[in-house]
Scaffold this active site. Structure first.
Site, mmCIF file in Angstrom:
data_model
loop_
_atom_site.group_PDB
_atom_site.id
_atom_site.type_symbol
_atom_site.label_atom_id
_atom_site.label_comp_id
_atom_site.label_asym_id
_atom_site.label_seq_id
_atom_site.Cartn_x
_atom_site.Cartn_y
_atom_site.Cartn_z
ATOM 1 N N VAL A 115 45.833 43.181 41.025
ATOM 2 C CA VAL A 115 47.169 42.506 41.174
ATOM 3 C C VAL A 115 46.897 41.057 41.303
ATOM 4 C CG1 VAL A 115 47.976 44.573 42.488
ATOM 5 C CG2 VAL A 115 46.985 42.870 43.791
ATOM 6 N N CYS A 116 48.214 40.445 41.143
ATOM 7 C CA CYS A 116 48.215 39.134 41.372
ATOM 8 C C CYS A 116 47.653 38.354 42.270
ATOM 9 C CB CYS A 116 49.721 38.436 41.119
ATOM 10 S SG CYS A 116 49.710 36.662 40.799
ATOM 11 N N PRO A 117 46.601 37.374 42.378
ATOM 12 C CA PRO A 117 46.435 36.537 41.281
ATOM 13 C C PRO A 117 45.213 36.936 40.279
ATOM 14 C CG PRO A 117 45.545 35.462 43.246
ATOM 15 C CD PRO A 117 45.807 36.875 43.556
ATOM 16 N N TYR A 118 44.496 37.833 40.610
ATOM 17 C CA TYR A 118 43.140 38.371 39.811
ATOM 18 C C TYR A 118 43.580 38.138 38.466
ATOM 19 C CZ TYR A 118 41.555 38.876 44.620
ATOM 20 O OH TYR A 118 41.112 38.928 45.879
ATOM 21 N N SER A 163 51.994 39.655 36.788
ATOM 22 C CA SER A 163 50.787 38.960 35.997
ATOM 23 C C SER A 163 51.262 39.041 34.558
ATOM 24 C CB SER A 163 49.389 39.437 36.245
ATOM 25 O OG SER A 163 49.094 39.280 37.540
#
Lengths: 137, 82
Positions: free
Chosen positions: B18-21, B48
């Site tokens: 999930v965001c921010p990965y 994302s």
């Protein structure tokens, strides 16, 4: 064009408080804010574990088993995966009797290339002096 | 020719992240790639896929295409590094 350096100083224990978890998620998330900034502006986070905060870096955490939450171990590894600069205070791990092989020093198992650094407090102090914003957690 | 019809130089699988990965891993992968190469990203995080990665590509001036695979529940994103 400028780089803003953020220093997250983690002093809290890993569990029964959200402080260290928030430090890690904010440090990781801060790497994405560039998309909202002016061209050339950047944000560079550094996370320093001092005092009881060094316990966040222990391997084999049992957060899911005891608290039903993901462990800080995974957060630290994710930080290393994303090339976050992570520093652990040498004097504090010695004071607590923690050996280097008990600490999360890399995230090679998930493809990370960056390693954590065990440094004297004087190095962390230099880092704290050099950042634009300090956040204590 | 559309980016999706070209052979990608690299494929980055960020499914389940999930965001921010997804964005940070995309940036990290693109840093290693040469100009002119194409990165294909498999992503199932809406924030994302629909916001941060397209915004990043636009800001960098990179060519970008997005294909939503409704049946599979994820996006295929294509970025050409310029």
């Amino acid at each position: 064009m400028a780089t803003k350096r953020l220093g997250f100083i983690v002093r809290s224990l890993p569990y029964k408080t959200e402080a260290s978890r928030l430090a890690m998620t904010h440090a990781i998330a801060s790497q994405t804010v560039e998309i909202y900034l002016e061209d050339g502006d950047m944000v560079e986070p550094v996370v320093c574990f001092i005092g009881d905060g060094v316990l966040n870096c222990l391997k084999s955490q049992q957060a899911m088993k005891h608290y039903g939450i993901t462990s800080l171990e995974q957060h630290v590894k994710n930080g290393l995966l994303l090339d976050l600069k992570i520093m652990i205070c040498k004097e504090d791990i010695e004071k607590l009797g923690i050996k280097e092989d008990s600490l999360i020093m890399d995230a090679e198992d998930i493809g990370g290339e960056t390693k954590a650094q065990i440094v004297p407090y004087s190095e962390i102090q230099k880092e704290m002096d050099s950042v634009d914003h300090l956040l204590f957690c | 020719m559309a980016l999706k019809d070209q052979t990608p130089t690299e494929t980055l699988d960020v499914l389940g992240r999930v965001c921010p990965y997804p964005l940070v891993l995309t940036k990290k992968q693109l840093e290693k790639m040469a100009s002119g190469s194409i990165l294909k990203i498999l992503c199932d995080a809406p924030a994302s896929a629909e916001d941060s990665i397209p915004r990043f590509a636009e800001k960098q001036g990179y060519e970008f295409e997005s294909v939503k695979l409704e049946d599979k529940g994820y996006w295929e994103l294509y970025i050409k590094k310029s």
